[in-house]
Design a protein around this motif. Sequence first.
Motif, PDB file in Angstrom:
ATOM      1  N   PHE A 156       0.837  -1.200   0.000  1.00  0.00           N
ATOM      2  CA  PHE A 156       0.000   0.000   0.000  1.00  0.00           C
ATOM      3  C   PHE A 156       0.877   1.257   0.000  1.00  0.00           C
ATOM      4  CE2 PHE A 156      -2.731  -3.297   1.717  1.00  0.00           C
ATOM      5  CZ  PHE A 156      -3.928  -3.072   1.047  1.00  0.00           C
ATOM      6  N   TYR A 173     -11.435   4.986  -5.553  1.00  0.00           N
ATOM      7  CA  TYR A 173     -10.366   3.988  -5.445  1.00  0.00           C
ATOM      8  C   TYR A 173      -9.563   4.193  -4.167  1.00  0.00           C
ATOM      9  CZ  TYR A 173     -11.138   2.714 -10.357  1.00  0.00           C
ATOM     10  OH  TYR A 173     -11.672   2.282 -11.535  1.00  0.00           O
ATOM     11  N   THR A 215      -9.105   1.505  -1.188  1.00  0.00           N
ATOM     12  CA  THR A 215      -7.756   1.059  -0.818  1.00  0.00           C
ATOM     13  C   THR A 215      -7.482   1.315   0.658  1.00  0.00           C
ATOM     14  OG1 THR A 215      -6.988   1.543  -3.062  1.00  0.00           O
ATOM     15  CG2 THR A 215      -5.317   1.293  -1.352  1.00  0.00           C
TER      16      THR A 215
END
Length: 503
Positions: free
Chosen positions: A222, A243, A247
């Motif tokens: 990440f 998005y 995430t």
Amino acid sequence: MASTLVTPIQIAPRLDYSMLRKFTFGFGLLFIFFAPASPDPLALAAGAFTPWLILRLVGTPTMPAVIAYYLLSQWLQVFARAFLALVDGEPMAQSIYGPWVLNAYWYMLASTVALALACKVVLGGIQPPSEENWSAHLYWRPVDVFLIYLGSNLIAQMAGLTFGGALYQFFDAIARFKIMAAFLLFTSVMSVGRGWPFLFAVLAIEIISGMTGLFGDFRGVFVFLGTAALAAQIRWTARTTGYAFVTTFALVALALFWTAVKFDYREVATGGGDTQAFQTSVSDRVGYMLGRMAGAADIDWGSASKTLLERLAYVDITGLVINVDLASAEQQSVRQWRDAFSHVFQPRFLFPDKPPLSDTEVFIRLTKADLLENMRGGTSISVGYMAENYVDFGFPGMLGGVFATGLLVALVIRFFFSFDVPWMVRQGTALAFVYSICASGLEVSIPKILGTALTFVVAYGLALKFAFPVGQRWLEHRARQAADREATRRRIRNLFRGGGGPL
């Protein structure tokens, strides 16, 4: 004569340091509303505005993207302590670690600004790349970069299993090449919009390998993804916001899940022994994790959230160190830095009898904590480089030591940016280096920062000088071959459409 109104085209803003500054300013304003409800209102408000100040200092157009991660990750662990006080409703000065926890918070918050100043001094004047240098990675095929990522993963596994002893640190640094490969793939895919299956494949590989390891290093991917988005300066649209939300939610959910199951999982993975060696197969570990995921409804998510926040905050230990140091200061002056230089500049291949570096022994010496309790399970614990600088220099002297640490990190990054390689390769190399010293956050010690810096300068200096040009030629050759094949297919299609096909 009629007049015509011309409406300017609305162009989506890009993710860059300017956008981050605006976001962090809004973050600070938000916590102004929460501050009155906090037991330490000034500490919470000042901490919330510190990232905006940091980004004001370092937010130049050519500042390496990884600096945002480097500085904000250090800040987050400090600020988490003020947020924990808000959740608990207990002032930091009333912590079980002593009244000096509040002082430790302010000392460490000021230290993050000192780090930012060091980065500004060294990295603020980097020359912008040429258009060709900046866009070189966009011409490489995602499938080829993905193959390099898979190969670097294999190297990483071999480094962990094969290379030990005197050269372990060198090969461990080379094993971090997979970070650069993942970064290059992410920047390419997000910039050109092709190769999304490969991006998701890397995400899946890193998450699965992290969740089935001992230390839960699924978080790294990440970090790589976010840093790549900042480096590529992707356009920020409503879809991008969605998005980003998904995430972030996935990262937090995985972190909470790992926090809830990690102790039981490690018992299964190591067979209940006081070791960090696996005693079960990968399939057994994956099966255990899948079973726990299936029973996720039984997890106490509230307790996991509190535990994660307590683990993230890394201020109490510094407060404990301050208490102990005030009661019985060390007799040797500047011992932490002297020990660090002594350890790092005595390479093991020249000094095979050099004792291993033990962060836990330093922790026990500086906190007077119980040896057996902290050595349980073969684990290691450190007071961290900020606390070590406090012991050596006190306050405000520790700010000088932290500034020197930031200078060292920034100088290594500047060294990587001196190579005549594509801009994103420099960015990816800097990411691999910084993640190596930031993966454990504020817990990293001065000797490990020094050792990692020296090892990376040697390993990646050689790689960028001799190995990368070979890889770049291969990537460019593969890209030209693919372009030639596509051009040939296009000519054939045009030939058939024009009636010039076979009889």
